[in-house]
Design a protein around this motif. Sequence first.
Motif, PDB file in Angstrom:
ATOM      1  N   GLU A  89      33.349  53.593  40.617  1.00  0.00           N
ATOM      2  CA  GLU A  89      33.469  53.499  39.325  1.00  0.00           C
ATOM      3  C   GLU A  89      32.511  54.739  38.423  1.00  0.00           C
ATOM      4  O   GLU A  89      31.586  55.170  39.188  1.00  0.00           O
ATOM      5  CB  GLU A  89      32.757  52.312  38.628  1.00  0.00           C
ATOM      6  CG  GLU A  89      33.550  51.023  39.074  1.00  0.00           C
ATOM      7  CD  GLU A  89      32.479  50.243  40.328  1.00  0.00           C
ATOM      8  OE1 GLU A  89      32.718  49.113  40.299  1.00  0.00           O
ATOM      9  OE2 GLU A  89      31.902  51.001  41.144  1.00  0.00           O
ATOM     10  N   CYS A 137      37.862  53.931  37.612  1.00  0.00           N
ATOM     11  CA  CYS A 137      37.758  53.642  38.802  1.00  0.00           C
ATOM     12  C   CYS A 137      38.783  54.072  39.753  1.00  0.00           C
ATOM     13  O   CYS A 137      40.079  54.098  39.470  1.00  0.00           O
ATOM     14  CB  CYS A 137      37.654  52.049  38.821  1.00  0.00           C
ATOM     15  SG  CYS A 137      37.480  51.237  40.567  1.00  0.00           S
ATOM     16  N   TRP A 162      38.703  44.878  35.958  1.00  0.00           N
ATOM     17  CA  TRP A 162      37.098  44.791  35.602  1.00  0.00           C
ATOM     18  C   TRP A 162      36.656  43.446  35.391  1.00  0.00           C
ATOM     19  O   TRP A 162      37.237  42.745  34.933  1.00  0.00           O
ATOM     20  CB  TRP A 162      37.003  45.967  34.438  1.00  0.00           C
ATOM     21  CG  TRP A 162      37.481  47.453  34.486  1.00  0.00           C
ATOM     22  CD1 TRP A 162      38.803  47.836  34.245  1.00  0.00           C
ATOM     23  CD2 TRP A 162      36.540  48.420  35.171  1.00  0.00           C
ATOM     24  NE1 TRP A 162      38.798  49.231  34.556  1.00  0.00           N
ATOM     25  CE2 TRP A 162      37.453  49.550  35.060  1.00  0.00           C
ATOM     26  CE3 TRP A 162      35.243  48.534  35.631  1.00  0.00           C
ATOM     27  CZ2 TRP A 162      36.995  50.763  35.614  1.00  0.00           C
ATOM     28  CZ3 TRP A 162      34.948  49.572  35.968  1.00  0.00           C
ATOM     29  CH2 TRP A 162      35.574  50.819  35.995  1.00  0.00           C
ATOM     30  N   ARG A 180      32.551  41.743  34.647  1.00  0.00           N
ATOM     31  CA  ARG A 180      31.327  42.484  34.430  1.00  0.00           C
ATOM     32  C   ARG A 180      30.253  41.148  34.416  1.00  0.00           C
ATOM     33  O   ARG A 180      30.602  40.007  34.375  1.00  0.00           O
ATOM     34  CB  ARG A 180      31.077  42.938  32.576  1.00  0.00           C
ATOM     35  CG  ARG A 180      31.474  41.827  31.624  1.00  0.00           C
ATOM     36  CD  ARG A 180      31.515  42.296  30.168  1.00  0.00           C
ATOM     37  NE  ARG A 180      31.632  41.159  29.090  1.00  0.00           N
ATOM     38  CZ  ARG A 180      31.692  41.570  27.915  1.00  0.00           C
ATOM     39  NH1 ARG A 180      31.602  42.650  27.505  1.00  0.00           N
ATOM     40  NH2 ARG A 180      31.901  40.543  27.114  1.00  0.00           N
ATOM     41  N   ARG A 213      29.417  36.561  36.695  1.00  0.00           N
ATOM     42  CA  ARG A 213      30.406  37.593  36.480  1.00  0.00           C
ATOM     43  C   ARG A 213      31.390  37.006  35.769  1.00  0.00           C
ATOM     44  O   ARG A 213      32.049  35.868  36.191  1.00  0.00           O
ATOM     45  CB  ARG A 213      30.708  38.150  37.958  1.00  0.00           C
ATOM     46  CG  ARG A 213      31.564  39.465  37.908  1.00  0.00           C
ATOM     47  CD  ARG A 213      31.390  39.926  39.412  1.00  0.00           C
ATOM     48  NE  ARG A 213      30.128  40.485  39.808  1.00  0.00           N
ATOM     49  CZ  ARG A 213      29.932  41.072  40.986  1.00  0.00           C
ATOM     50  NH1 ARG A 213      31.014  41.421  41.753  1.00  0.00           N
ATOM     51  NH2 ARG A 213      28.822  41.321  41.465  1.00  0.00           N
ATOM     52  N   TYR A 266      31.982  45.867  37.054  1.00  0.00           N
ATOM     53  CA  TYR A 266      32.596  45.984  38.327  1.00  0.00           C
ATOM     54  C   TYR A 266      34.156  46.282  38.429  1.00  0.00           C
ATOM     55  O   TYR A 266      35.003  45.493  37.701  1.00  0.00           O
ATOM     56  CB  TYR A 266      32.325  44.795  39.181  1.00  0.00           C
ATOM     57  CG  TYR A 266      30.792  44.505  39.461  1.00  0.00           C
ATOM     58  CD1 TYR A 266      30.155  45.257  40.596  1.00  0.00           C
ATOM     59  CD2 TYR A 266      29.969  43.741  38.614  1.00  0.00           C
ATOM     60  CE1 TYR A 266      28.732  44.950  40.719  1.00  0.00           C
ATOM     61  CE2 TYR A 266      28.801  43.641  38.803  1.00  0.00           C
ATOM     62  CZ  TYR A 266      28.002  44.177  39.887  1.00  0.00           C
ATOM     63  OH  TYR A 266      26.592  43.813  39.970  1.00  0.00           O
ATOM     64  N   CYS A 267      34.424  47.281  39.168  1.00  0.00           N
ATOM     65  CA  CYS A 267      36.120  47.446  39.462  1.00  0.00           C
ATOM     66  C   CYS A 267      36.269  46.596  40.559  1.00  0.00           C
ATOM     67  O   CYS A 267      35.604  46.206  41.374  1.00  0.00           O
ATOM     68  CB  CYS A 267      36.195  48.867  39.817  1.00  0.00           C
ATOM     69  SG  CYS A 267      38.005  49.290  40.054  1.00  0.00           S
ATOM     70  N   TRP A 285      35.481  45.087  45.933  1.00  0.00           N
ATOM     71  CA  TRP A 285      34.636  45.338  44.641  1.00  0.00           C
ATOM     72  C   TRP A 285      34.119  46.813  44.789  1.00  0.00           C
ATOM     73  O   TRP A 285      33.878  47.256  45.810  1.00  0.00           O
ATOM     74  CB  TRP A 285      33.417  44.410  44.651  1.00  0.00           C
ATOM     75  CG  TRP A 285      33.962  42.909  44.418  1.00  0.00           C
ATOM     76  CD1 TRP A 285      34.027  41.923  45.347  1.00  0.00           C
ATOM     77  CD2 TRP A 285      34.021  42.371  43.139  1.00  0.00           C
ATOM     78  NE1 TRP A 285      34.281  40.677  44.612  1.00  0.00           N
ATOM     79  CE2 TRP A 285      34.477  40.942  43.412  1.00  0.00           C
ATOM     80  CE3 TRP A 285      34.142  42.782  41.821  1.00  0.00           C
ATOM     81  CZ2 TRP A 285      34.737  40.215  42.341  1.00  0.00           C
ATOM     82  CZ3 TRP A 285      34.579  41.885  40.773  1.00  0.00           C
ATOM     83  CH2 TRP A 285      34.651  40.435  41.298  1.00  0.00           C
ATOM     84  N   GLN A 321      31.142  49.312  43.281  1.00  0.00           N
ATOM     85  CA  GLN A 321      29.327  49.178  43.397  1.00  0.00           C
ATOM     86  C   GLN A 321      28.703  48.702  42.019  1.00  0.00           C
ATOM     87  O   GLN A 321      27.642  48.283  41.934  1.00  0.00           O
ATOM     88  CB  GLN A 321      28.952  50.536  43.870  1.00  0.00           C
ATOM     89  CG  GLN A 321      28.634  51.508  42.821  1.00  0.00           C
ATOM     90  CD  GLN A 321      29.950  52.160  42.446  1.00  0.00           C
ATOM     91  OE1 GLN A 321      30.990  52.121  43.209  1.00  0.00           O
ATOM     92  NE2 GLN A 321      29.750  53.074  41.499  1.00  0.00           N
ATOM     93  N   GLY A 322      29.744  48.957  41.070  1.00  0.00           N
ATOM     94  CA  GLY A 322      29.214  48.453  39.433  1.00  0.00           C
ATOM     95  C   GLY A 322      28.511  49.749  38.776  1.00  0.00           C
ATOM     96  O   GLY A 322      28.002  50.782  39.568  1.00  0.00           O
TER      97      GLY A 322
END
Length: 121
Positions: free
Chosen positions: A6, A22, A35, A37, A44, A93-94, A111, A113-114
């Motif tokens: 990302e 991403c 996505w 969050r 999440r 997060y993707c 996932w 890494q954010g």
Amino acid sequence: QVQLVESGGGLVQAGGSLRLSCVASGSISVNVMGWYRQAPGKRRELVALITSGGTTRYAGSLKGQFTISRDNAKNTVYLQMNSLKPEDTAVYYCAYSATMNLGAILRVDYWGQGTQVTVSS
């Protein structure tokens, strides 16, 4: 198998905009990407999803504020975030799922890494 990277997060004033990207690499197949969050102290949560064919799903009130899109040739998904509010502050997060269609529950296979998004008042 699949790596997700990302970019695009940062600090922005309320009312401003950001675009997250991403990029997926590795063994890419037909998929759903999107996505999620996570804000401090919260679970999440889903933001938006998009299939390889372009079908989208948004979390409740975010439709119209956020727009998800993708470029299949570049294996990249984007999240355009407009009219940002402090409550949008979170790690974004993707996500990647090796499935063709959207279901009631999405299995996330990979996932990212954010990336931190911080919206100030």
